[in-house]
Every structure is written in structure tokens, then in C-alpha cells.
Design an enzyme around this catalytic site. Structure first.
Site, PDB file in Angstrom:
ATOM      1  N   ASP A   1     -64.499  29.442 -12.897  1.00  0.00           N
ATOM      2  CA  ASP A   1     -63.971  29.498 -14.260  1.00  0.00           C
ATOM      3  C   ASP A   1     -62.651  30.261 -14.306  1.00  0.00           C
ATOM      4  OD1 ASP A   1     -65.494  31.872 -13.578  1.00  0.00           O
ATOM      5  OD2 ASP A   1     -65.175  32.529 -15.640  1.00  0.00           O
TER       6      ASP A   1
ATOM      7  N   GLU B   1     -67.657  33.815 -14.332  1.00  0.00           N
ATOM      8  CA  GLU B   1     -67.434  35.213 -13.919  1.00  0.00           C
ATOM      9  C   GLU B   1     -66.626  35.960 -14.975  1.00  0.00           C
ATOM     10  OE1 GLU B   1     -65.164  38.529 -11.925  1.00  0.00           O
ATOM     11  OE2 GLU B   1     -64.411  36.781 -12.994  1.00  0.00           O
TER      12      GLU B   1
HETATM   13 ZN   LIG Z   1     -61.374  36.602 -10.773  1.00  0.00          ZN
END
Ligand SMILES: [Zn+2]
Length: 419
Positions: free
Chosen positions: A88, A183
């Protein structure tokens, strides 16, 4: 330039450009995993590519995590290793229609952006640019972030795997690769299947070439709800408990020199992340950060004491305080497994870079993996000015990261069976 270096540069660039073309912006408002459809799209591309690279047990699972195993070289029985990167990108800037711009044979000085004439990238803001004169610098076009955080990490791991496929004489232990979703919104390891990881791991999610991060914040969150009572202001004497006003007084008791705008290096802080309120109810939250857990426990104790003082001072006021320990400093785990960081330092050195050991004023997926049983420091992926439209990366830094993965694998393949 020898043949292997040339292959690495070309392969890592091709992959990087392919991955940044997919919009994988994380979406905090979406509870699903992954939080955005583009992440699934990239996950399926990576699943296919891992199979093409000869990995086994390749799977993109229902939560969008991509796993794959590269069996150990013949005769190697050292512990299995994980390399991890996240798919992401940060929601802080747009990540759709990323148009990467290659500034080949960079001659120094500032770089401008095709889609935003007012935007400039200068060595003043990013002194590392000077290290890459003559190299290729990659930026976005000015309207979006680039996505080097962390598609550079993914591309580097993939190119290292491509090198192992091409040249079977390069030794490595069993490699268990994982690419994680979300994340950037703190969910990168929520649904990870820890059984599928190696005994030790490395995230490829750091910045400057040569960096090895083995320490991060110890992190807490404290949330408050003040409940007061409202009365017509003309007749409120001795009666009204204005929750918003009292909450503001409470907040003013937090030491200003212990906030992010006044702290650096190893100093910790209280950070007010939001406030809303009126006479009846006020809500606010702090994140609390330090490298030392005891210091944070001291900050929590201070907030608790302040809460008790306010309850005495304002009878009838209700204060609800909830604390959460968000993540811990990974150094506490990594110092029990010194080999993991030692070999990373040696690998970086062997690629000709100067190892820079730093502490992250933030968190990483690796911190959570450390406490789930897989000691995992963070290595450089090479990008700079993450989460911004000026984000950039040099091709040379990506190549060095690939070499570091390869060298680290070789060093681990010489380790005894139980590390
Ligand atoms: Zn990162």
C-alpha cells in the site's frame, strides 16, 4: 559495469515502474483487508511473478497478503529468512495515475515537475541528491506521490529472487517472502500468518542507502472523554460543568517542550491527535512516544494523576481515560538476537556502502513481527521524502538494496542450523 549489475539495474527499474502504475492507496475508512481494490490488483500481479520466479507455496490469501517460498540452495541448512515489504501507499497524497519521471544522468541541482511548475526538489531539502550525480533519479510528475515507499522494497526483493533464479551458484537459505497490505494505516501485520515466515526477517522499508534500523518507538495511545453538564449560560453559576472548556485546561497542563514540535533524536513526546467538544462532552486523544518504555509509563502516570486532580477539582465531571500499548521498541527483542543486525551490517558493508545504524522515530511492521516471534530489523529501500509529492529514489540506491538482499542471503547461508 559488469553483466550482473546491469541486469539488476534494468530488472529492478522495470519492476518498480510496473508496480507504481497500480494505485494502492490505503483507505482508513475501509475496514476490509486489503482496504483498497488496487492492493488486491498488485497482490495478484506479485503472486503471478513469484510463480514465474520459481517460488513454491505461492499464495495471495483472502486478506491480500502474498506469500512465497524459495527453497534453500543445495546443502544449505541455516534458518529460513523472511524478506518483507508493503504494497500500500500513504493516503496523505494521491496515488492514482502515478506518472514516474526518469531524470537520467542527473547533473546536480534542482529538479522540476512536469505537472506542477511551482514544485521543486532541491539538494537543500534533500542533501542525498548530491550522492547520485550521474545516476538516474526517479520522481513522480508533481500531482501524486511516487510510491517508492514501499514499492521500491517490493521491486528490490523481486529482483534479488530473479538473480537467484538466473544464477543457481548464488547461495541462500530458504527464503520466505511476504508482501503485506495496509502498513501505512497501521494494519500491516494484523492478519499475517506468522507460521509462514522464516525464523528471522528483514523489512525493506527504510530510506537512505546503507541504513539499518534496529530500534523504534515504544508507542501508546491515550483517549479521553470528558462528560460535563450544560445549563443556560445566564443561570450557570455554580452549576455548569463545561466539558470542552475543562478539557482545554487539562490539555494546557501537558508540557509544551514534550511535544513533537519541540523534540528530536531520542526525546519522547505527547502528541494531541484530535479534539472535539461542547459543553456536555469533549473528546481528545494523545499518542505517546519514547524509545524507553519506562519514560512512557511515566507519561501515562502523569496523565492518570492529572485526571484524578481534575476529578477532585470539578465534582460531578466524569473523565474516561483509555490507554492502549500500540507497539514496542524492537531493540528489546533484537538485542537478544544480535546476529540478525550484525549480518545486516556486514552485508551492507560488503556492497561497498557505509552502514548507518539508526533509530526510527516511528514504528515499522518489523516491530510487530519482533514481538510475534520473528526478529525483524528494517533495511533501506532507498527512497526519500516519503508520503509527499516530491518523493524520489535513485536507481543506484535500489540496485544497492538488491545487492544487500543477495549478500545478506549469502551470509546467512553460511550460518549454523539454529542461527
Ligand atoms: Zn513504508
Amino acid at each position: 559495469m559488469n553483466e550482473k549489475r546491469e541486469f539488476i539495474r534494468k530488472d529492478v527499474l522495470d519492476r518498480f515502474l510496473r508496480y507504481v502504475a497500480v494505485d494502492t492507496t490505503a483507505d482508513e475508512a475501509n475496514e476490509h483487508s486489503p482496504s483498497s481494490p488496487g492492493q488486491k490488483e498488485l497482490a495478484l500481479i506479485l503472486e503471478k511473478e513469484l510463480k514465474e520466479l520459481g517460488l513454491t507455496q505461492v499464495e495471495c490469501d483472502s486478506s491480500g497478503y502474498v506469500y512465497g517460498t524459495l527453497p534453500a540452495s543445495e546443502g544449505v541448512s541455516s534458518p529460513a529468512l523472511t524478506f518483507c515489504a508493503h504494497m500500500d501507499t500513504s493516503p496523505s497524497e494521491p496515488g492514482h495515475d502515478v506518472r514516474p519521471c526518469l531524470h537520467e544522468n542527473y547533473g546536480g541541482g534542482e529538479i522540476s515537475y512536469a505537472d506542477d511548475p511551482g514544485l521543486r526538489l532541491t539538494p537543500h531539502d534533500s542533501p542525498e541528491m548530491d550522492e547520485y550525480q550521474g545516476d538516474t533519479i526517479i520522481t513522480a510528475s508533481g500531482k501524486t506521490l511516487l510510491g517508492a515507499d514501499d514499492k521500491a522494497g517490493i521491486a528490490e526483493i523481486m529482483t534479488a529472487l530473479a538473480c537467484f533464479q538466473k544464477d543457481q551458484t548464488m547461495t541462500h537459505p530458504e527464503l520466505r517472502i511476504v508482501f503485506t497490505p495496509d502498513e501505512e494505516i497501521g494494519r500491516g501485520t494484523d492478519k499475517i500468518d506468522i507460521k509462514r515466515l522464516g525464523q528471522y526477517g528483514y523489512t525493506m522499508d527504510g530510506s537512505r542507502a546503507g541504513e539499518i534500523e534496529d530500534e523504534c518507538f515504544d508507542a501508546w495511545k491515550a483517549e479521553f472523554i470528558f462528560t460535563g453538564s450544560n445549563v443556560h449560560p445566564g443561570f450557570a453559576k455554580g452549576k455548569m460543568l463545561n466539558a470542552a472548556e475543562i478539557a482545554a485546561r487539562f490539555i494546557s497542563q501537558i508540557p509544551e517542550d514534550e511535544t513533537p514540535a519541540h523534540t528530536e533524536k531520542r526525546e519522547g513526546f505527547f502528541h494531541l491527535t484530535g479534539f472535539s467538544g461542547e459543553e456536555n462532552t469533549a473528546r481528545f486523544a494523545y499518542i505517546i512516544r519514547d524509545f524507553e518504555e519506562d519514560e512512557n509509563r511515566g507519561r501515562i502516570a502523569y496523565l492518570t494523576q492529572l485526571k484524578e486532580t481534575f476529578e477532585i477539582r470539578y465534582p460531578g465531571l466524569d473523565i474516561e481515560m483509555t490507554t492502549t500499548h500500540q507497539y514496542q521498541n524492537m531493540l528489546r527483542i533484537l538485542e537478544q538476537h544480535p546476529r540478525v543486525t550484525e549480518l545486516a551490517v556486514r552485508a551492507v558493508q560488503n556492497t561497498g556502502l557505509t552502514p548507518i545504524k539508526t533509530a526510527i522515530r516511528g514504528g515499522t511492521d518489523g516491530a510487530r513481527l519482533c514481538y510475534k516471534g520473528v526478529p525483524t530489523p528494517n533495511l533501506f529501500a532507498g527512497g526519500h521524502l516519503f508520503h509527499s509529492k516530491r518523493e524520489w529514489i535513485a536507481l543506484g540506491a535500489m540496485s544497492k538494496a538488491v545487492e544487500t538482499v543477495i549478500e545478506l542471503s549469502r551470509l546467512w547461508s553460511e550460518e549454523p542450523k539454529n542461527g
